[in-house]
Design a protein around this motif. Structure first.
Motif, PDB file in Angstrom:
ATOM      1  N   LEU A 199       0.863  -1.178   0.000  1.00 45.93           N
ATOM      2  CA  LEU A 199       0.000   0.000   0.000  1.00 45.93           C
ATOM      3  C   LEU A 199       0.901   1.230   0.000  1.00 45.93           C
ATOM      4  N   PRO A 200       0.879   2.024  -1.053  1.00 47.81           N
ATOM      5  CA  PRO A 200       1.831   3.146  -1.158  1.00 47.81           C
ATOM      6  C   PRO A 200       1.770   4.104   0.020  1.00 47.81           C
ATOM      7  N   TRP A 201       0.611   4.266   0.640  1.00 45.78           N
ATOM      8  CA  TRP A 201       0.479   5.254   1.714  1.00 45.78           C
ATOM      9  C   TRP A 201       0.542   4.628   3.107  1.00 45.78           C
ATOM     10  N   ALA A 202       1.003   3.357   3.189  1.00 45.12           N
ATOM     11  CA  ALA A 202       1.122   2.714   4.501  1.00 45.12           C
ATOM     12  C   ALA A 202       2.243   3.364   5.301  1.00 45.12           C
ATOM     13  N   PRO A 203       2.095   3.488   6.630  1.00 48.10           N
ATOM     14  CA  PRO A 203       3.165   4.061   7.450  1.00 48.10           C
ATOM     15  C   PRO A 203       4.366   3.132   7.501  1.00 48.10           C
ATOM     16  N   SER A 204       5.522   3.685   7.697  1.00 50.64           N
ATOM     17  CA  SER A 204       6.734   2.874   7.775  1.00 50.64           C
ATOM     18  C   SER A 204       6.748   2.098   9.084  1.00 50.64           C
ATOM     19  N   PRO A 205       7.044   0.821   9.030  1.00 49.88           N
ATOM     20  CA  PRO A 205       7.104   0.039  10.256  1.00 49.88           C
ATOM     21  C   PRO A 205       8.287   0.432  11.143  1.00 49.88           C
ATOM     22  N   ARG A 206       9.181   1.251  10.613  1.00 51.56           N
ATOM     23  CA  ARG A 206      10.317   1.669  11.419  1.00 51.56           C
ATOM     24  C   ARG A 206      10.008   2.907  12.261  1.00 51.56           C
ATOM     25  N   GLN A 207       8.799   3.461  12.088  1.00 52.34           N
ATOM     26  CA  GLN A 207       8.368   4.524  12.993  1.00 52.34           C
ATOM     27  C   GLN A 207       8.099   3.909  14.363  1.00 52.34           C
ATOM     28  N   PRO A 208       8.516   4.556  15.448  1.00 51.54           N
ATOM     29  CA  PRO A 208       8.275   3.972  16.773  1.00 51.54           C
ATOM     30  C   PRO A 208       6.796   3.888  17.118  1.00 51.54           C
ATOM     31  N   SER A 209       5.970   4.792  16.582  1.00 49.88           N
ATOM     32  CA  SER A 209       4.529   4.724  16.826  1.00 49.88           C
ATOM     33  C   SER A 209       3.812   5.312  15.619  1.00 49.88           C
ATOM     34  N   PRO A 210       2.537   4.953  15.441  1.00 48.31           N
ATOM     35  CA  PRO A 210       1.800   5.477  14.286  1.00 48.31           C
ATOM     36  C   PRO A 210       1.699   7.000  14.332  1.00 48.31           C
ATOM     37  N   GLU A 211       1.894   7.612  13.180  1.00 47.66           N
ATOM     38  CA  GLU A 211       1.824   9.068  13.091  1.00 47.66           C
ATOM     39  C   GLU A 211       0.417   9.561  13.434  1.00 47.66           C
ATOM     40  N   GLY A 212       0.353  10.587  14.246  1.00 49.41           N
ATOM     41  CA  GLY A 212      -0.924  11.192  14.579  1.00 49.41           C
ATOM     42  C   GLY A 212      -1.604  10.577  15.781  1.00 49.41           C
ATOM     43  N   MET A 213      -1.072   9.481  16.323  1.00 49.51           N
ATOM     44  CA  MET A 213      -1.706   8.856  17.484  1.00 49.51           C
ATOM     45  C   MET A 213      -1.201   9.544  18.747  1.00 49.51           C
ATOM     46  N   THR A 214      -2.093  10.221  19.459  1.00 51.76           N
ATOM     47  CA  THR A 214      -1.697  10.987  20.651  1.00 51.76           C
ATOM     48  C   THR A 214      -2.091  10.298  21.944  1.00 51.76           C
ATOM     49  N   GLY A 215      -2.858   9.240  21.870  1.00 58.81           N
ATOM     50  CA  GLY A 215      -3.283   8.523  23.066  1.00 58.81           C
ATOM     51  C   GLY A 215      -3.564   7.080  22.733  1.00 58.81           C
ATOM     52  N   PRO A 216      -3.877   6.293  23.758  1.00 62.27           N
ATOM     53  CA  PRO A 216      -4.138   4.873  23.507  1.00 62.27           C
ATOM     54  C   PRO A 216      -5.302   4.690  22.534  1.00 62.27           C
ATOM     55  N   PRO A 217      -5.209   3.708  21.640  1.00 63.82           N
ATOM     56  CA  PRO A 217      -6.302   3.464  20.686  1.00 63.82           C
ATOM     57  C   PRO A 217      -7.523   2.887  21.401  1.00 63.82           C
ATOM     58  N   THR A 218      -8.695   3.133  20.834  1.00 65.33           N
ATOM     59  CA  THR A 218      -9.913   2.540  21.405  1.00 65.33           C
ATOM     60  C   THR A 218      -9.976   1.056  21.109  1.00 65.33           C
ATOM     61  N   ARG A 219      -9.235   0.627  20.125  1.00 65.57           N
ATOM     62  CA  ARG A 219      -9.129  -0.804  19.829  1.00 65.57           C
ATOM     63  C   ARG A 219      -7.727  -1.241  20.249  1.00 65.57           C
ATOM     64  N   PRO A 220      -7.597  -1.843  21.445  1.00 71.90           N
ATOM     65  CA  PRO A 220      -6.263  -2.099  21.989  1.00 71.90           C
ATOM     66  C   PRO A 220      -5.421  -3.047  21.158  1.00 71.90           C
ATOM     67  N   PHE A 221      -6.053  -3.837  20.293  1.00 69.78           N
ATOM     68  CA  PHE A 221      -5.250  -4.745  19.489  1.00 69.78           C
ATOM     69  C   PHE A 221      -4.441  -4.008  18.432  1.00 69.78           C
ATOM     70  N   LEU A 222      -4.734  -2.713  18.201  1.00 69.22           N
ATOM     71  CA  LEU A 222      -3.885  -1.943  17.299  1.00 69.22           C
ATOM     72  C   LEU A 222      -2.459  -1.902  17.832  1.00 69.22           C
ATOM     73  N   THR A 223      -2.311  -1.882  19.157  1.00 71.77           N
ATOM     74  CA  THR A 223      -0.983  -1.914  19.764  1.00 71.77           C
ATOM     75  C   THR A 223      -0.271  -3.219  19.414  1.00 71.77           C
ATOM     76  N   VAL A 224      -1.027  -4.328  19.422  1.00 72.64           N
ATOM     77  CA  VAL A 224      -0.439  -5.619  19.048  1.00 72.64           C
ATOM     78  C   VAL A 224       0.017  -5.578  17.594  1.00 72.64           C
ATOM     79  N   LEU A 225      -0.850  -5.079  16.734  1.00 70.49           N
ATOM     80  CA  LEU A 225      -0.503  -5.008  15.315  1.00 70.49           C
ATOM     81  C   LEU A 225       0.768  -4.202  15.102  1.00 70.49           C
TER      82      LEU A 225
END
Length: 997
Positions: A662-688
């Motif tokens: 996916l051309p617009w996918a975030p880089s997995p080498r980023q320490p955290s997803p861009e734009g995420m300022t707090g814990p996700p409402t779906r905690p399994f996003l942290t697992v992913l």
């Protein structure tokens, strides 16, 4: 209107009133038109039929005048065209044509019951009449001779007219013998012998002599079986036949239920044919809704009135005829007259102690004491299945060159499965093999109603095409049932009562849906209702025609979004397995809902897919979830709808984690997803994200802030945080602290009852116990992790654990056990399309082959593992690195040192890029083995020490590594420990320098 010519001319209106047609010439004209009902009869042919070769003058005007009189009498049209005249009536409304049809269908009893006397006896001297009457009379005689269906009275009448037809006389003798009238039978034989001798000068034929012998010897005559003759073999119902036979021994009323074309009639005929007593078959299909069921049974039993005594009501006549007789009556096709059939069956069973009834219907009769036996589809599981045998049998009948072989077997199995194992549909498909290759038949099943539009002309109209089969059942539904049935077609894989009520919006669904099941339009399994694909396709066309399709599809997608949202909190608690089971049952519905939403409502598609990612992951369907996620993301594009950033991120990360580009996918080498300022409402996003990014470096200054940003305060998220911390320490070689963190994580997951987390923590504890040299404890942890993984169906996770156990078996020398685990892991991974885990399995196969000395096989397995393994994210890149290490060791064993070094190069790059010290240690160990191989034991000692430094507190358990250390120590003696300690203190940069040296 109904027309009769098998006896005096008879015309009845729909309400039963009789129409008198006066004059033999007018009756003759009507008879000519009637026997060609629905077809044009030319004027010349009419003249010839009525007047012969010498018609009177002005005959054309006479015929016009007679037609005009007919039109004034009849309620149906007599059409005039340039070609002639046509009586606009269905052939089934004419007794003679119905007689021929019933004979062709193997129902001689019902055919004979249509006769009321000599055919066409009151049409005067019209030339056509004698020829027609003679033909029908011959058909009647043959039916009586060939089938045990005629009464003694009819047989006596016919024998009196045809005393030299020996088969007819033999039939009457046997019937008299069966009724205990042996003296009459012998007297009849004597008369027949005299007639033959005096009139023809011959002795009785073997047929008549055999009947005489049976009477003289007192042989027990065979019970009378009036059943339709079958033109094809009986395939694939041995068990059902046994069960029906047993039911008839235990119950006086047995009803076979199932959808149209399921084979109910054929099964009933075969079961009845094995019954030792008298059997009569009654086909109720020709009756209109509300038709006279008792009269149909009277006709089938051959009960005739003499026309002199008082008329007896049909039910009373039946009761009188069946009382004190052990008789089995087959009532076929009761569904459209089910109430009348039930009333008649119940009444007769109460009045006639020896009577048994075998009914077929698309719903049960509902009579007290009834035994209902559903007729299931034919099994279509493989080449030896009943459905495939039926197809092959019918295909050979229409195309003798057809063979079931490795080429045709696949398409035939595909056809049988696509047709839901429905015998009629399979037979119709097999008939197309006359003109189409079987592969082409399979390819055309997308429009099954068009493909299967040609059937036997001898079959009942409702069974001539697949469309007619379903249409017959559909026409028997009331309005609410039709609405619900067509709306149910949006479901895939079945539906619960609650789901049907919520989506279909039909009042009283809790009563209407079971009614559809009773009428065999849907099947019931547990708490789920399922519609066969054949019925579903028919209903789906009705849904499109109704204009409701899109509204119902939206309701379907919104209902399943609601179910996914409701399930989410339960998937992180002890009720996880129960809810995974509920969601698994709706798997096809969820997929269908996503695919509809992709084309119609991107916001709904994102929300639904984001909530499906975690349950699919837990069930071991990560690849399938990733494919759905990619489908949604590509439809949405690079910018998510307002307010759906998290849902979009879940889909993007999930899709990318399995190698989806996916051309617009975030880089997995980023320490955290861009734009995420707090814990996700779906905690399994942290697992992913953790699976994609890997464990962050311990000394990263933003580590605490990162954890706070990714982890919510709920107990499950906190346990996940301890698990992540443990992995950080584990990858840095700090095993004691890692063990503590994983133990705390396990306790946290146990407290909420969440099995996936427990399994993952146990697998890490197993790895740590193994690294500390405690194999027994490690195996205990791993076995418990496997048991938990199997509980919630995480197939991919189970396969990964088996790969780990295989590696340990290799280290302990149990190569057979290692090979068995690898094979099991590969099968599980293949079944789910889990390419990363499949690559791990092939890596295990390569290790087993190398340690067995089969280096060519080891090289092939390494190449295959690299071919299937994805790349770009932490997990797959680690697996690729391990494969490169293994491939280099194979080349080293082959003596190709340069190839070995080249293979290890990519693994070292991966280890450095991702900060993976465990992988780096494996690369260094491999280089140490090369150093020993070339005799440079000092370099080997330095590298062995460097690898130990990278592993930290992990014990050395790999026999390859232990052998390198032993060989170097043997050469170096005490200097080995000094050099090894220097290597251990060199750090990652120092190790890089060593490798470059």
């Amino acid at each position: 209107m109904r027309f009769g010519v098998l006896g005096p001319m008879l015309v009845r209106r729909a309400d039963g009133t009789e129409v008198r047609v006066g004059g033999p010439r007018l009756r003759a004209l009507l008879a000519v038109l009637v026997v060609d009902a629905g077809r044009v009869v030319g004027v010349d042919r009419l003249i010839d039929a009525l007047y012969g070769s010498q018609p009177p003058a002005g005959v054309g005007n006479a015929i016009q005048s007679q037609v005009s009189r007919l039109r004034s009498l009849l309620d149906v049209e007599v059409e005039r065209s340039p070609a002639g005249y046509r009586l606009v009536v269905d052939p089934g409304e004419v007794d003679a044509l119905r007689f021929e049809e019933l004979l062709a269908r193997g129902l001689p009893g019902e055919a004979l019951a249509l006769w009321r006397g000599p055919a066409l006896r009151d049409v005067g001297d019209a030339p056509f009449a004698a020829v027609r009457a003679a033909r029908w009379e011959e058909l009647r005689l043959r039916a009586v001779e060939d089938h045990d269906v005629a009464s003694v009275g009819l047989l006596r009448e016919l024998v009196a007219v045809h005393p030299t037809r020996e088969r007819l006389v033999a039939r009457l003798m046997r019937v008299l013998h069966r009724e205990g009238r042996q003296a009459e039978a012998l007297e009849l034989f004597g008369r027949a012998r005299r007639v033959l001798a005096d009139g023809l000068g011959v002795d009785p034929s073997p047929v008549l002599a055999a009947a005489h012998g049976e009477v003289v010897r007192g042989e027990r005559p065979r019970a009378r079986h009036v059943l339709p003759a079958q033109l094809t073999s009986f395939v694939g119902r041995a068990e059902e036949l046994r069960l029906v036979g047993r039911a008839l021994l235990e119950s006086r009323l047995v009803t076979l239920t199932g959808p149209g074309g399921a084979g109910k009639t054929r099964l009933a005929v075969e079961a009845a044919g094995r019954d030792p007593g008298e059997v009569f078959f009654v086909d109720l299909a020709p009756l209109a809704v509300g038709g006279d069921v008792p009269r149909a049974v009277v006709a089938a039993l051959g009960l005739r009135e003499d026309g002199v005594g008082p008329v007896t009501a049909p039910v009373a006549r039946l009761a009188a005829a069946l009382r004190d007789r052990p008789v089995l009556v087959v009532l076929d096709n009761c569904e459209h007259v089910v109430a009348d059939a039930a009333a008649l069956a119940g009444g007769l069973l109460a009045a006639c102690a020896g009577l048994r009834v075998l009914a077929t219907s698309r719903e049960a009769l509902g009579v007290t004491g009834e035994t209902v036996r559903p007729v299931p589809p034919l099994g279509s599981g493989g080449v030896d299945s009943p459905a495939v045998r039926l197809f092959a049998d019918r295909a050979v009948a229409v195309n003798p060159s057809f063979r079931l072989d490795p080429v045709t077997a696949g398409p035939v199995v595909q056809i049988c499965r696509a047709l839901d194992g429905l015998p009629l549909a399979i037979e119709l498909a097999a008939a197309r093999v006359r003109s189409l290759p079987v592969a082409e038949v399979a390819a055309r099943l997308g429009d099954r109603f068009r493909l299967l539009s040609r059937g036997s002309r001898a079959a009942a109209p409702r069974h001539r095409t697949l469309h007619a089969v379903v249409e017959w059942s559909w026409g028997l539904l009331d309005d609410d049932e039709r609405v619900l049935a067509r709306r149910l077609t949006v479901f895939r894989g079945g539906v619960t009562l609650a789901g049907a009520a919520a989506v279909c919006g039909v009042a009283g669904t809790d009563e209407v849906l079971p009614s559809l099941a009773d009428k065999s339009l849907v099947e019931v399994s547990g708490d789920r209702y399922r519609m066969s694909e054949t019925v579903r396709e028919f209903g789906a066309r009705r849904l499109v025609e109704s204009g409701e399709e899109q509204a119902v599809l939206r309701a379907h997608a919104e209902y399943f979004l609601g179910l996914a949202v409701e399930a989410t909190p339960h998937l992180f608690r002890s009720e996880q397995v129960e809810w995974l089971g509920r969601l698994a049952a709706e798997h096809d519905n969820f997929t269908a809902a996503v695919r509809w939403a992709v084309g119609h409502d991107h916001a709904l598609a994102l929300r639904l897919t984001a909530d499906l990612v975690w349950p699919l992951w837990l069930r071991g369907l990560r690849t399938e979830g990733a494919s759905l996620s990619a489908e949604v993301v590509r439809a949405v594009g690079p910018v998510p709808p307002e307010g759906l950033g998290e849902e979009y991120l879940v889909c993007v990360v999930n899709a990318s984690s399995t190698g989806q580009v996916l051309p617009w996918a975030p880089s997995p080498r980023q320490p955290s997803p861009e734009g995420m300022t707090g814990p996700p409402t779906r905690p399994f996003l942290t697992v992913l994200w953790g699976m994609a990014h890997g464990a962050p470096k311990l000394d990263a200054p933003a580590s605490d802030a990162l954890r706070a940003r990714l982890l919510a305060p709920d107990p499950w998220s906190q346990a996940l945080g301890r698990l992540g911390s443990g992995m950080q320490h584990q990858y840095s070689g700090r095993l004691r602290v890692a063990y503590e963190e994983h133990t705390a994580a396990l306790a946290g997951f146990r407290a909420v009852g969440e099995r996936w987390g427990m399994s993952l923590a146990l697998s890490q504890l197993a790895e740590l116990a193994r690294a500390r040299g405690d194999l027994a404890r490690a195996v205990g942890f791993l076995d418990e992790a496997l048991a938990l993984s199997r509980q919630f169906g995480a197939t991919e996770h189970t396969a990964s654990l088996l790969c780990r156990r295989s590696e340990w078996a290799c280290h302990s020398g149990d190569l057979d056990g290692a090979a068995a685990d690898v094979e099991a892991a590969a099968e599980l991974a293949r079944s789910q399309g889990a390419v990363e885990t499949l690559a791990q399995a092939w890596l295990g196969a390569a290790e087993v082959a190398r340690r067995r000395g089969d280096l060519p096989a080891a090289r092939r397995w390494c190449a295959e593992a690299l071919r299937v393994c994805p790349e770009g994210w932490f997990g797959p890149e680690e697996v690729r690195g391990l494969i490169h290490v293994a491939a280099g060791r194979v080349e080293l064993a082959c003596g190709d040192h340069g190839a070995a070094v080249r293979a290890w190069g990519p693994a070292w790059v991966v280890a450095r890029e991702w900060g993976n010290q465990m992988l780096a240690a494996r690369v260094v160990d491999a280089h140490a083995a090369l150093a020993v191989a070339v005799g440079d034991c000092e370099r080997a000692a330095l590298l062995a020490g460097a690898a130990r430094g990278l592993r930290g507190e992990s014990a050395v358990v790999d026999p390859d590594v232990l052998e390198v250390e032993r060989a170097a120590r043997e050469v170096l003696g005490g200097r080995f420990d000094v050099l090894s300690a220097r290597g251990a203190a060199s750090g990652l940069d120092g190790v890089a320098a060593l490798l470059d040296a």
